[in-house]
Write a protein that holds these residues in place. Sequence first.
Motif, PDB file in Angstrom:
ATOM      1  N   ASP A  52       0.873  -1.164   0.000  1.00 40.67           N
ATOM      2  CA  ASP A  52       0.000   0.000   0.000  1.00 40.67           C
ATOM      3  C   ASP A  52       0.911   1.215   0.000  1.00 40.67           C
ATOM      4  O   ASP A  52       1.273   1.744   1.053  1.00 40.67           O
ATOM      5  N   ASP A  53       1.296   1.652  -1.197  1.00 39.41           N
ATOM      6  CA  ASP A  53       2.268   2.740  -1.289  1.00 39.41           C
ATOM      7  C   ASP A  53       1.697   4.068  -0.816  1.00 39.41           C
ATOM      8  O   ASP A  53       2.440   4.940  -0.364  1.00 39.41           O
ATOM      9  N   ALA A  54       0.393   4.230  -0.889  1.00 42.39           N
ATOM     10  CA  ALA A  54      -0.217   5.483  -0.431  1.00 42.39           C
ATOM     11  C   ALA A  54       0.023   5.677   1.063  1.00 42.39           C
ATOM     12  O   ALA A  54       0.120   6.813   1.545  1.00 42.39           O
ATOM     13  N   ASN A  55       0.105   4.563   1.774  1.00 43.11           N
ATOM     14  CA  ASN A  55       0.317   4.617   3.216  1.00 43.11           C
ATOM     15  C   ASN A  55       1.686   4.103   3.634  1.00 43.11           C
ATOM     16  O   ASN A  55       1.941   3.897   4.817  1.00 43.11           O
ATOM     17  N   ASN A  56       2.561   3.906   2.647  1.00 46.54           N
ATOM     18  CA  ASN A  56       3.934   3.461   2.919  1.00 46.54           C
ATOM     19  C   ASN A  56       3.976   2.189   3.762  1.00 46.54           C
ATOM     20  O   ASN A  56       4.698   2.116   4.761  1.00 46.54           O
ATOM     21  N   MET A  57       3.194   1.210   3.336  1.00 46.81           N
ATOM     22  CA  MET A  57       3.150  -0.063   4.050  1.00 46.81           C
ATOM     23  C   MET A  57       3.331  -1.209   3.083  1.00 46.81           C
ATOM     24  O   MET A  57       2.990  -1.095   1.901  1.00 46.81           O
ATOM     25  N   HIS A  58       3.881  -2.334   3.566  1.00 51.43           N
ATOM     26  CA  HIS A  58       3.676  -3.577   2.858  1.00 51.43           C
ATOM     27  C   HIS A  58       3.438  -4.686   3.863  1.00 51.43           C
ATOM     28  O   HIS A  58       3.717  -4.525   5.053  1.00 51.43           O
ATOM     29  N   TYR A  59       2.862  -5.781   3.371  1.00 55.55           N
ATOM     30  CA  TYR A  59       2.297  -6.785   4.239  1.00 55.55           C
ATOM     31  C   TYR A  59       2.691  -8.185   3.778  1.00 55.55           C
ATOM     32  O   TYR A  59       3.016  -8.401   2.615  1.00 55.55           O
ATOM     33  N   LEU A  60       2.595  -9.116   4.717  1.00 55.69           N
ATOM     34  CA  LEU A  60       2.755 -10.533   4.388  1.00 55.69           C
ATOM     35  C   LEU A  60       1.666 -11.299   5.123  1.00 55.69           C
ATOM     36  O   LEU A  60       1.699 -11.400   6.350  1.00 55.69           O
TER      37      LEU A  60
END
Length: 123
Positions: A73-81
């Motif tokens: 989620d680049d809009a919120n500067n996150m990534h997930y697993l």
Amino acid sequence: QVQLVESGGGLVQPGGSLSLSCARSGIIFNRHTMGWFRQAPGLEREFVAAKSWVGGSTYYADSVKGRFTISRDDANNMHYLQMNDLRPEDTAVYFCAVSDWHYTTDAENYIYWGRGTQVTVSS
């Protein structure tokens, strides 16, 4: 100053699920590949998953394919697993990382790293 901070690790029974998050700060990361790696005690750090900024292509280690899902989620500067059907052999410290390559599974090509979060799969 670039920072990556993982969260979401913990203890889960075999067959269970966990969702890891990586909060990114310091620069804009929308033209970077996001990755997850893990390291079990006594073993080398290994690639788990990556998501390229080019077309959003995803790549997985064979050992997690079909069970883990990487997203960003680049809009919120996150990534997930998202990790499903966890097995005892998934027990490790999980690290999020960022690379300026458009695609890479090689840890040496990742330039920013978090400190890791422990995932333990045990009954």
